[in-house]
Design an enzyme around this catalytic site. Structure first.
Site, PDB file in Angstrom:
ATOM      1  CG  HIS A   1      72.366  60.510 -11.521  1.00 52.13           C
ATOM      2  ND1 HIS A   1      71.918  61.269 -10.464  1.00 52.13           N
ATOM      3  CD2 HIS A   1      73.405  61.197 -12.051  1.00 52.13           C
ATOM      4  CE1 HIS A   1      72.662  62.363 -10.366  1.00 52.13           C
ATOM      5  NE2 HIS A   1      73.569  62.355 -11.316  1.00 52.13           N
TER       6      HIS A   1
ATOM      7  NE  ARG B   1      77.109  66.715 -17.712  1.00 48.97           N
ATOM      8  CZ  ARG B   1      77.100  67.461 -16.609  1.00 48.97           C
ATOM      9  NH1 ARG B   1      78.009  68.393 -16.443  1.00 48.97           N
ATOM     10  NH2 ARG B   1      76.187  67.288 -15.685  1.00 48.97           N
TER      11      ARG B   1
ATOM     12  CB  CYS C   1      75.635  63.519  -8.558  1.00 50.89           C
ATOM     13  SG  CYS C   1      76.357  64.174 -10.057  1.00 50.89           S
TER      14      CYS C   1
END
EC number: 6.3.5.13
Lengths: 415, 242
Positions: B195, B129, B94
């Site tokens: 993640h 997002r 990320c």
């Protein structure tokens, strides 16, 4: 509600209508079996009169309580302390956004004090609307990162929202993010309430420098932002007041974090003229809050129900459970109210559970299983709380769960 | 390897350890020890120099301002680039992934130079997002099973000619470019938006890093039943979004 008898400015007809409509909506919601109806009621009322929250609050001395962890319990402790000096209205059930707060205040026409838990994201707005006399800020740490604002940005919002407030701000000197947020206020009472979790404040909220943390102290090596000198402190199981007197804390609630909440609550009570001795004695009344810390009997066993929603909360919870070989059941879900990302499990130091027999349950028990496997712990995986209890060796069981997992367990064990 | 022990460097936990990505360090460490390797894990704070003699470097995700601070400090320090020149294996997630590229958009809305270790450029997406479970097929050259992860970012990362997509998405957004790519890699440097943490859901990525660092083709087997159970569950969940 028929207005505020004895108050100088009764509610306007519009505000009264809004309160009545809100109560009607709440009653419909309850009748439909959809919870207490406090949120829907507040929503309807606020729609009819957007300034209702401020209007309802203007007859009260209001305290706002916000934090990542400990809001609900601290709200209860403060409410109990202030009852020494007059009737209190409070959103004791944790409906902590504007609609829920409006609904709670609408139910307290005779109150002198409003003790209000506020969701972190709404603090600045609610503080503007209700002109509180005091604001208690306990801690800020990572929570529901898939949807919440970044932790430091929350501190920044608090800081902007509270600058120029007339309220006395009672803030935790041991949390750098809280100190950053509070130091825009003119009148701050610093409480050394401690905080075990440190991993959201390694970079300076003021300048981004690396924070130095020798012992209990902290300061930024670059810009000089540092821990303020506290006037109140938690010291073991005592509260030290600004005169240096130590007052014993007697709580039915367990753990260091709750003693910290009591210390902050005593400092808040003092703002309203309630002496620490009186405040702390009254706090003993507070039992399990919304089922948290409750010990329930289930299948012939005693289960203590512990809620931990985020890494800081789990850390504080590990420090209060009974030592090994006390069995521990862990339950984690990742539904909307929990945050849908389980990555945070890896920020929790599960090696602290070494020596405890461990059973994992919950929607995301497999995430927990991998987490515990990598931590090198022995554990078992079960489908249900019933099965987990049957598998647990004798003794009182500590059950730690995150938000919806906790609700699931409460429903099953009949609490 | 520099000596008898494997050096695992966890870069800047004070800035880039916000989304549970330290789980990657825990998984690599655990799986190395299960193979009887002596592991030395070094956590390097952003006011300390990055050691240049590590075997595997891991960098996690973080918030926007810490990401800028990390990029500034890593550029000034230079240690990670020297480690890369020494052939170290680097795996990034990320915000860390973006830092390893040529540039990204920082918290001030400005173009921030990265370390240039991956041939990628990151911008900020205009839309919503990207949040949710992801399923992707990893580049067959790497010989790994399907990638499962959780994404939570607004970045859009474009790959240049010397970076290969780490994976092709089946569900989810990955690089956010709309072309179905997820992550990037070259011989020794890897980046992903996943993640979860990604190694907890894909322990074979941890094994790949160990094999590259040790220059071996195979590792002794481990008992992976909990990882496998989690993988099956998450792969099924990604295929049936709520």
């Amino acid at each position: 509600m028929a207005g505020h008898p004895g108050n100088p400015e009764p509610l306007s007809p519009r505000a009264k209508l809004a309160v009545t409509a809100g109560k009607a909506a709440a009653a419909v919601s309850r009748a439909a079996g959809r919870g207490s109806g406090s949120v829907i009621g507040g929503r309807v009322a606020l729609k009819l009169d957007p300034e209702l929250l401020g209007r309802l609050a203007q007859h009260l001395d209001v305290v706002l309580v916000s934090a990542t962890n400990g809001k609900t319990t601290t709200t209860r402790l403060i409410a109990e302390a202030l009852r020494a000096s007059g009737p209190v209205v409070s959103n004791a059930l944790g409906a902590n956004m504007p609609a829920g707060i409006t609904s709670a205040l609408a139910g307290g026409s005779d109150a002198k004090y409003g003790v209000i838990e506020v969701d972190e994201k709404y603090l600045a707005g609610v503080a503007r609307d209700v002109a509180p006399k005091a604001i208690a800020l306990l801690n800020l740490s990572r929570d529901q990162l898939d949807r919440a604002a970044e932790t430091r940005m929350l501190a920044e919002k608090w800081r902007e929202g509270l600058s120029g407030t007339k309220a006395v701000v009672i803030a935790n000197a041991d949390d750098p993010l809280v100190v950053w947020a509070a130091s825009s206020s003119a009148n701050v009472v610093w409480v050394a309430a401690g905080q075990e979790w440190k991993d959201d404040a390694w970079s300076c909220p003021a300048c981004g420098g690396v924070m130095q943390r020798p012992g209990d102290d902290w300061f930024c090596g670059e810009c000089g932002f540092r821990r303020p000198a506290p006037s109140w402190a938690l010291s073991g199981d005592h509260v030290l007041d600004p005169h240096g007197s130590a007052w014993p804390i007697h709580l039915q609630l367990p753990g260091r974090a709750n003693r910290a909440n009591a210390a902050t609550s005593a400092a808040v009570a003092a703002v309203f003229g309630v002496p620490p001795q009186v405040a702390l004695e009254r706090m003993y009344q507070v039992q399990a809050v919304a089922g948290r810390y409750d010990v329930v009997s289930f299948q012939g066993r005693d289960l203590r129900l512990l809620l931990a929603k985020n890494p800081a909360g789990w850390l504080e919870t590990f420090s209060l459970i009974d030592p090994p070989p006390t069995p521990v059941i862990l339950s984690v879900n990742a539904r909307g109210a929990d945050g849908t990302d389980t990555s945070w499990l890896w920020d929790v130091d599960y090696t602290r559970l070494a020596g405890h027999p461990i059973v994992v349950i919950g929607d995301r028990r497999l995430d927990l299983a991998v987490r515990l496997e990598v931590a090198g712990l022995d554990f078992r995986v079960c489908e249900t709380v019933d099965e987990a209890v049957q598998l647990s060796p004798p003794g009182r069981i500590e059950l730690i769960a995150n938000y919806t997992a906790f609700q699931d367990v409460r429903r099953r064990v009949g609490n | 390897m520099s000596d008898s022990s494997l050096r695992l460097v966890w870069v800047y936990p004070d800035l880039l350890s916000t989304y549970g990505d330290q789980g990657n360090a825990l998984v690599v460490e655990r799986r190395a020890r299960q193979r009887g390797l002596d592991v030395q894990r070094v956590d390097v704070r952003s006011d300390q120099p990055i050691p240049t003699s590590g075997d595997i470097y891991l960098i996690g995700g973080g918030e926007d301002r810490p990401q800028r601070l990390a990029a500034e400090r890593l550029r000034r320090d230079g240690g990670l680039n020297r480690a890369a020149e020494n052939g170290a294996i680097i795996f990034s997630v990320c915000a860390g992934y973006q830092i390893l590229g040529h540039e990204f958009i920082n918290d001030l809305g400005e173009r921030e130079p990265g370390l240039g270790l991956l041939d990628v450029v990151s911008t900020r997406g205009e839309g919503a997002r990207c949040v949710g479970d992801v399923l992707a097929d990893i580049d067959p050259r790497l010989g790994l099973p399907q990638l499962t992860g959780f994404e939570n970012h607004q970045g859009v990362t474009h790959l240049g000619p010397t970076a290969r997509p780490f994976a092709r998405t089946v569900f989810g957004n990955g690089n956010g470019t709309g072309d179905g790519t997820e992550g990037a890699f070259n011989e020794t440097v890897f980046g992903t938006y996943m993640h979860g943490p990604v190694m907890a859901r894909n322990p074979q990525i941890a094994d790949l890093l160990l094999k590259l660092a040790l220059d071996v083709n195979a590792l002794p087997p481990t008992d992976d039943r909990w990882y496998e159970a989690l993988r099956s569950e998450r792969i099924a969940a990604a295929s049936q979004p709520a």
